[in-house]
Design a protein around this motif. Structure first.
Motif, PDB file in Angstrom:
ATOM      1  N   ARG A   1       0.889  -1.576   0.332  1.00 12.95           N
ATOM      2  CA  ARG A   1      -0.201   0.304   0.117  1.00 12.95           C
ATOM      3  C   ARG A   1       0.600   1.073  -0.058  1.00 12.95           C
ATOM      4  O   ARG A   1       1.889   1.021   0.806  1.00 12.95           O
ATOM      5  N   ILE A   2       0.474   2.288  -1.251  1.00 16.01           N
ATOM      6  CA  ILE A   2       1.330   3.211  -1.081  1.00 16.01           C
ATOM      7  C   ILE A   2       0.241   4.632  -0.844  1.00 16.01           C
ATOM      8  O   ILE A   2      -0.114   4.163  -1.306  1.00 16.01           O
ATOM      9  N   GLU A   3       0.680   5.082   0.247  1.00 16.51           N
ATOM     10  CA  GLU A   3       0.065   6.893  -0.085  1.00 16.51           C
ATOM     11  C   GLU A   3       0.036   7.777  -0.076  1.00 16.51           C
ATOM     12  O   GLU A   3       1.700   8.701   0.581  1.00 16.51           O
ATOM     13  N   ILE A   4       0.063   8.762  -0.821  1.00 17.69           N
ATOM     14  CA  ILE A   4       0.895   9.839  -1.267  1.00 17.69           C
ATOM     15  C   ILE A   4       0.169  11.211  -1.077  1.00 17.69           C
ATOM     16  O   ILE A   4      -1.115  11.559  -1.781  1.00 17.69           O
ATOM     17  N   GLU A   5       0.754  12.132  -0.692  1.00 16.04           N
ATOM     18  CA  GLU A   5       0.431  13.446  -0.710  1.00 16.04           C
ATOM     19  C   GLU A   5       1.265  14.299  -1.581  1.00 16.04           C
ATOM     20  O   GLU A   5       2.672  14.286  -1.559  1.00 16.04           O
ATOM     21  N   GLU A   6       0.777  15.118  -2.517  1.00  9.61           N
ATOM     22  CA  GLU A   6       1.105  16.008  -3.506  1.00  9.61           C
ATOM     23  C   GLU A   6       1.344  17.534  -2.434  1.00  9.61           C
ATOM     24  O   GLU A   6      -0.151  17.670  -2.690  1.00  9.61           O
ATOM     25  N   TYR A   7       1.997  17.904  -2.823  1.00 12.35           N
ATOM     26  CA  TYR A   7       1.939  19.774  -2.861  1.00 12.35           C
ATOM     27  C   TYR A   7       2.210  20.417  -3.284  1.00 12.35           C
ATOM     28  O   TYR A   7       3.566  20.474  -4.414  1.00 12.35           O
ATOM     29  N   ALA A   8       1.135  21.826  -3.521  1.00 12.31           N
ATOM     30  CA  ALA A   8       1.665  22.027  -5.459  1.00 12.31           C
ATOM     31  C   ALA A   8       2.160  23.957  -5.624  1.00 12.31           C
ATOM     32  O   ALA A   8       2.170  23.882  -3.954  1.00 12.31           O
TER      33      ALA A   8
END
Length: 297
Positions: free
Chosen positions: A98-105
């Motif tokens: 399981r890979i969980e990713i947040e991306e900040y713009a």
């Protein structure tokens, strides 16, 4: 009475990873927060402390950084698939990942009227998310966003509700409606133009929020979800969570001042919390898609 070990997983949570592309004078940036979790026959690590089948969480972290260079980050969904497929296919005895990713713009700084090639300002809008699961039930991708703060100054009502001896809330046909939307949507395929679909899903939800004469935040969520499913057959379901960020007209009458829905107090708590799952009829089974690890995406 027997005592047994139930579901378990382990991994490295919240590895802050920034990838800068420097192969031309105009640089590009991807700013991520990556969490990994591995699933498999790891009972011995819990029951007896036997680590012989355990890939260290530090190794998982290092793999994410190495893949940021070797695989690149075209989209967070594809990057998550690269990581999850590697852990399952190449690391014995891993059976699921399981890979969980947040991306900040970020947005480019404007200098002398032009975009700067290597300077950015952090954008203050939503956080993009992706959760990728690879395992026995197949490959699953959940796209999403959180903390998308929306407010409209009219076009919202709340009336005709159930009342009892403890009800004090007055009915209204003209109120401020505001929320910090948390939306997740499950894809039925991994052959998706991830960035383009993400942008359109966000646009569709914002349009519904803005244009619907809303009789309740629940109704707004339903219209958001149906608009997305009607436009994107590759999406099987959405899960929406919306705190109702209340704005109450401030009592200026005691000072002899009229307040015609122009001055408000913004209450941060308590707040109504509205949630909904909107699913396409006949959607493929979700398998382990919603089984979280760090719970950040």
């Amino acid at each position: 009475m027997a005592i047994i070990l139930g579901d378990h997983q382990y991994g490295k949570a919240e590895s802050r990873l920034v990838r800068i592309y420097r192969d031309s004078p105009r640089h590009e940036i991807r700013d991520l927060n990556v969490s990994t979790a591995l699933r498999g026959p790891f009972e011995a690590a819990y029951l007896t402390g036997d680590q012989s089948k355990v890939l260290p969480t530090d190794t998982q972290k290092n793999t994410a950084y190495a893949f940021a260079k070797s695989k690149g980050i075209e989209s967070i969904e594809e990057f998550g698939l690269d990581l999850a497929r590697h852990f399952v296919a190449d690391i014995d005895p891993v059976e699921g990942a399981r890979i969980e990713i947040e991306e900040y713009a970020w947005e480019r700084a404007i200098v002398d009227g032009a975009e700067h090639d290597h300077t950015w300002l952090r954008k203050g809008q939503e956080i993009r998310t992706a959760a990728v699961t690879v395992g026995a039930s197949g490959e699953h991708v959940i796209g999403g966003l959180k903390d998308l703060v929306l407010l409209k100054s009219t076009g919202s009502e709340f009336a005709g509700f159930l009342s009892d001896e403890f009800t004090t809330l007055p009915e209204t046909h003209d109120r401020v409606m505001a929320t910090a939307l948390d939306a997740k949507w499950r894809y039925s395929s991994t052959a998706v133009a991830w960035d383009e679909v993400y942008a359109d899903v966000k646009k569709l939800m914002v349009k519904q929020f803005a244009t619907l004469q809303s009789l309740a935040l629940q109704q707004t969520l339903w219209h958001m979800g149906t608009a997305v499913l009607e436009a994107h057959p590759e999406i099987a379901e959405l899960r929406l969570k919306a705190p109702n960020k209340h704005h109450f007209a401030y009592d200026l009458g005691r000072f002899g001042i009229d307040n015609n829905n122009e001055v408000f107090t913004a209450a941060d708590r308590p707040y109504g919390l509205i949630e909904a799952t909107i699913t396409r009829d006949g959607a493929p089974d979700s398998g382990d898609a919603w089984r979280a690890s760090a719970g950040l995406a």
